[in-house]
Design an enzyme around this catalytic site. Structure first.
Site, PDB file in Angstrom:
ATOM      1  N   GLU A  97       0.835  -1.204   0.000  1.00  0.00           N
ATOM      2  CA  GLU A  97       0.000   0.000   0.000  1.00  0.00           C
ATOM      3  C   GLU A  97       0.873   1.259   0.000  1.00  0.00           C
ATOM      4  O   GLU A  97       1.965   1.271   0.568  1.00  0.00           O
ATOM      5  CB  GLU A  97      -0.899  -0.004   1.242  1.00  0.00           C
ATOM      6  CG  GLU A  97      -1.911  -1.139   1.211  1.00  0.00           C
ATOM      7  CD  GLU A  97      -2.875  -1.137   2.397  1.00  0.00           C
ATOM      8  OE1 GLU A  97      -4.064  -1.401   2.167  1.00  0.00           O
ATOM      9  OE2 GLU A  97      -2.449  -0.895   3.535  1.00  0.00           O
ATOM     10  N   CYS A 110       3.347   8.874   0.479  1.00  0.00           N
ATOM     11  CA  CYS A 110       3.907   8.032   1.535  1.00  0.00           C
ATOM     12  C   CYS A 110       4.120   6.658   0.897  1.00  0.00           C
ATOM     13  O   CYS A 110       3.150   5.976   0.554  1.00  0.00           O
ATOM     14  CB  CYS A 110       2.930   7.979   2.707  1.00  0.00           C
ATOM     15  SG  CYS A 110       3.458   6.825   3.972  1.00  0.00           S
ATOM     16  N   CYS A 117       8.102  -6.285   6.554  1.00  0.00           N
ATOM     17  CA  CYS A 117       9.200  -5.709   7.322  1.00  0.00           C
ATOM     18  C   CYS A 117       9.696  -6.735   8.331  1.00  0.00           C
ATOM     19  O   CYS A 117       8.910  -7.466   8.927  1.00  0.00           O
ATOM     20  CB  CYS A 117       8.723  -4.449   8.042  1.00  0.00           C
ATOM     21  SG  CYS A 117      10.053  -3.614   8.918  1.00  0.00           S
ATOM     22  N   CYS A 121       7.813  -4.508  14.783  1.00  0.00           N
ATOM     23  CA  CYS A 121       7.467  -3.576  15.861  1.00  0.00           C
ATOM     24  C   CYS A 121       6.089  -3.933  16.410  1.00  0.00           C
ATOM     25  O   CYS A 121       5.160  -4.230  15.649  1.00  0.00           O
ATOM     26  CB  CYS A 121       7.479  -2.146  15.348  1.00  0.00           C
ATOM     27  SG  CYS A 121       9.118  -1.649  14.816  1.00  0.00           S
ATOM     28  N   CYS A 124       2.925  -1.891  15.009  1.00  0.00           N
ATOM     29  CA  CYS A 124       2.809  -1.566  13.583  1.00  0.00           C
ATOM     30  C   CYS A 124       2.233  -2.729  12.767  1.00  0.00           C
ATOM     31  O   CYS A 124       2.634  -3.880  12.946  1.00  0.00           O
ATOM     32  CB  CYS A 124       4.199  -1.195  13.074  1.00  0.00           C
ATOM     33  SG  CYS A 124       4.292  -0.913  11.297  1.00  0.00           S
ATOM     34  N   CYS A 334       0.227   6.338   9.610  1.00  0.00           N
ATOM     35  CA  CYS A 334       1.490   5.665   9.913  1.00  0.00           C
ATOM     36  C   CYS A 334       1.244   4.357  10.639  1.00  0.00           C
ATOM     37  O   CYS A 334       0.521   4.310  11.640  1.00  0.00           O
ATOM     38  CB  CYS A 334       2.338   6.552  10.824  1.00  0.00           C
ATOM     39  SG  CYS A 334       3.376   7.675   9.917  1.00  0.00           S
TER      40      CYS A 334
HETATM   41  C1  LIG Z   1       5.531   2.425   9.201  1.00  0.00           C
HETATM   42  S1  LIG Z   1       7.061   3.161   9.605  1.00  0.00           S
HETATM   43  C2  LIG Z   1       8.003   2.953   8.093  1.00  0.00           C
HETATM   44  C3  LIG Z   1       9.376   3.531   8.158  1.00  0.00           C
HETATM   45  C4  LIG Z   1      10.376   2.847   9.063  1.00  0.00           C
HETATM   46  N1  LIG Z   1      10.294   1.456   9.025  1.00  0.00           N
HETATM   47  C5  LIG Z   1      10.282   3.345  10.478  1.00  0.00           C
HETATM   48  O1  LIG Z   1       9.905   2.578  11.346  1.00  0.00           O
HETATM   49  O2  LIG Z   1      10.583   4.525  10.697  1.00  0.00           O
HETATM   50  C6  LIG Z   1       6.704   4.924   9.578  1.00  0.00           C
HETATM   51  C7  LIG Z   1       6.415   5.516  10.944  1.00  0.00           C
HETATM   52  O3  LIG Z   1       5.211   4.982  11.462  1.00  0.00           O
HETATM   53  C8  LIG Z   1       5.378   4.766  12.845  1.00  0.00           C
HETATM   54  N2  LIG Z   1       4.352   3.818  13.261  1.00  0.00           N
HETATM   55  C9  LIG Z   1       4.318   2.496  13.045  1.00  0.00           C
HETATM   56  N3  LIG Z   1       3.172   1.978  13.527  1.00  0.00           N
HETATM   57  C10 LIG Z   1       2.467   2.999  14.037  1.00  0.00           C
HETATM   58  C11 LIG Z   1       1.190   3.104  14.640  1.00  0.00           C
HETATM   59  N4  LIG Z   1       0.383   2.070  14.765  1.00  0.00           N
HETATM   60  N5  LIG Z   1       0.776   4.334  15.051  1.00  0.00           N
HETATM   61  C12 LIG Z   1       1.553   5.420  14.895  1.00  0.00           C
HETATM   62  N6  LIG Z   1       2.768   5.364  14.292  1.00  0.00           N
HETATM   63  C13 LIG Z   1       3.216   4.180  13.871  1.00  0.00           C
HETATM   64  C14 LIG Z   1       6.790   4.271  12.913  1.00  0.00           C
HETATM   65  O4  LIG Z   1       7.297   4.297  14.196  1.00  0.00           O
HETATM   66  C15 LIG Z   1       7.484   5.239  11.982  1.00  0.00           C
HETATM   67  O5  LIG Z   1       7.828   6.406  12.665  1.00  0.00           O
HETATM   68  S1  SF4 Z   2       7.469   0.642  12.344  1.00  0.00           S
HETATM   69 FE1  SF4 Z   2       6.660  -0.946  10.991  1.00  0.00          FE
HETATM   70  S2  SF4 Z   2       7.667  -0.565   9.058  1.00  0.00           S
HETATM   71 FE2  SF4 Z   2       8.864   0.567  10.592  1.00  0.00          FE
HETATM   72  S3  SF4 Z   2      10.454  -0.874  11.250  1.00  0.00           S
HETATM   73 FE3  SF4 Z   2       8.731  -1.204  12.605  1.00  0.00          FE
HETATM   74  S4  SF4 Z   2       7.565  -2.886  11.685  1.00  0.00           S
HETATM   75 FE4  SF4 Z   2       8.925  -2.055  10.140  1.00  0.00          FE
END
Ligand SMILES: C[S@@+](CC[C@H](N)C(=O)[O-])C[C@H]1O[C@@H](n2cnc3c(N)ncnc32)[C@H](O)[C@@H]1O
Ligand code: SF4
Length: 357
Positions: A97, A110, A117, A121, A124, A334
């Site tokens: 997406e 975005c 990934c 996390c 996420c 995000c």
């Molecule tokens: C999806 S990540 C992709 C880029 C990279 N992997 C990272 O973690 O920075 C983009 C941002 O979304 C944040 N993020 C992930 N899951 C989230 C959530 N459920 N609510 C708010 N922010 C979130 C991450 O911490 C990061 O700052």
């Molecule tokens: S926030 Fe999501 S996309 Fe970013 S490193 Fe963690 S698992 Fe991967």
């Protein structure tokens, strides 16, 4: 007449045939080398034409050379208030997406950097099914192209960890900024990363004026290890030091993102520790609320505790803002993007798939 078996030579030749090159994987000089052979000569910038109805000369050019012009297929798109979420099908049946966010002075794309990934996390959606593969530079560039000509900001905040796909992400940025092609300003590109120390050291040496955002989310190694299991081997202090070193070298400010999670990392002691970690650095902090994800049981922080947390940083002189992400109305904010595994699902039925792999 007996049916002729294909000769072994034929079979070998077939095997040796290169897979079609994706045109958007090409740097200008690689493109020139292909362009130099016979047939219509076309300009590099035509590759970035956002319209699906590509110029005939370009189509002839690609057919003559076995080069693929487009590899992403829009499967679905959902419109929300200011965002639009697009599910792009990839050549191997996976789908990722991307999100388009409308601002008053242009659009933000975005984009995703990987299919899934590896960092898993806890908060996420994008890491829930693990890492399937890297996206190629062309697949990254094509998301921008297909999201349309009004895109003037790009954020690597979709699915995947961009520094875990370093070569292809750097190549994509170089293709995007090439004056002969899209001529996209690097100052409009933000790379968001969990912060892999080795890759940050490499990034420091690149001549690229991009913006850097580090997803920190904790002030102690223990809490960070719990929230970001894939980053256990990375020392939190080294992540911060490497990011600061990038900022010093490029005379920039690095943004540290901190997702405030009630009962996990939201105490005043956390806020004080965060202020201490930011002390005397070329850094700012973005505080964020958690965007809900199906199947993950976390709470969203309230205004009061967010306000108190912020105050501690303010008082310590750390530049801080509370960032609200767009797109929650269509689950496009995000951390809410999912990869899909559509292998084995007929192409015409792929639009109906909702569930993550
Ligand atoms: C999806 S990540 C992709 C880029 C990279 N992997 C990272 O973690 O920075 C983009 C941002 O979304 C944040 N993020 C992930 N899951 C989230 C959530 N459920 N609510 C708010 N922010 C979130 C991450 O911490 C990061 O700052
Ligand atoms: S926030 Fe999501 S996309 Fe970013 S490193 Fe963690 S698992 Fe991967």
């Amino acid at each position: 007449m007996p049916i002729q078996e294909p000769s072994p030579l034929g079979a070998e030749r077939q095997k040796a045939l290169p897979a079609p090159t994706l045109a958007l994987n090409l740097m200008a000089d690689e493109f020139d080398a292909l362009n130099a052979s016979s047939g219509p000569q076309i300009a590099y910038r035509d590759l970035f034409c956002p319209h699906m109805d590509l110029p005939r000369a370009l189509r002839n050019w690609s057919e003559a050379r076995g080069v693929q012009l487009r590899s992403l297929r829009k499967i679905t798109h959902e419109r929300g208030g200011r965002s639009q979420k697009v599910l792009f099908g990839l050549h191997d049946g996976y789908a990722v997406e991307s999100v388009l966010i409308r601002r008053h002075d242009g659009h933000t794309a975005c984009i995703s950097s990987q299919v899934g990934c590896a960092f898993a996390c806890q908060f996420c959606a994008s890491g829930q099914a693990g890492l399937k593969r890297n996206l190629s530079a062309g697949e990254i560039v094509e998301q921008v192209v297909q999201l349309g000509p009004k895109v003037n900001r790009i954020v690597f905040m979709g699915i995947g960890e961009p520094l875990n796909n370093y070569e292809q992400v750097m190549k994509a940025i170089r293709i995007l900024r090439d004056r002969r092609g899209m001529n996209f300003p690097t100052t409009g590109i933000t790379l968001s990363t969990i912060g892999i120390p080795k890759a940050l050291a490499q990034l420091r040496e690149e001549h690229l004026a991009i913006n850097l955002t580090i997803s920190l989310h904790a002030t102690t190694q223990e809490v960070r290890d719990r929230l970001i299991p894939g980053s256990r081997k990375h020392d939190i202090n080294e992540v911060i030091a490497r990011a600061s070193s990038w900022a010093e070298r490029h005379n920039r400010i690095v943004t540290f993102v901190y997702l405030v999670l009630p009962g996990i990392n939201d105490t005043l002691a956390d806020a004080k520790r965060l202020a201490g970690l930011m002390n005397k650095r070329r850094a700012r902090v973005n505080l964020m609320r958690w965007n809900p994800v199906d199947g993950i049981a976390l709470d969203r922080t309230g205004d009061r505790s967010l306000g108190l947390f912020r105050e501690v940083l303010d008082r310590a002189g750390v530049p801080v803002v509370v960032r609200d992400t767009q797109g929650r109305d269509i689950s496009a904010a995000c951390g809410q993007l999912w990869l899909r595994d559509l292998r084995g699902i007929p192409v015409e039925k792929r639009g109906a798939t909702k569930k993550a792999a």
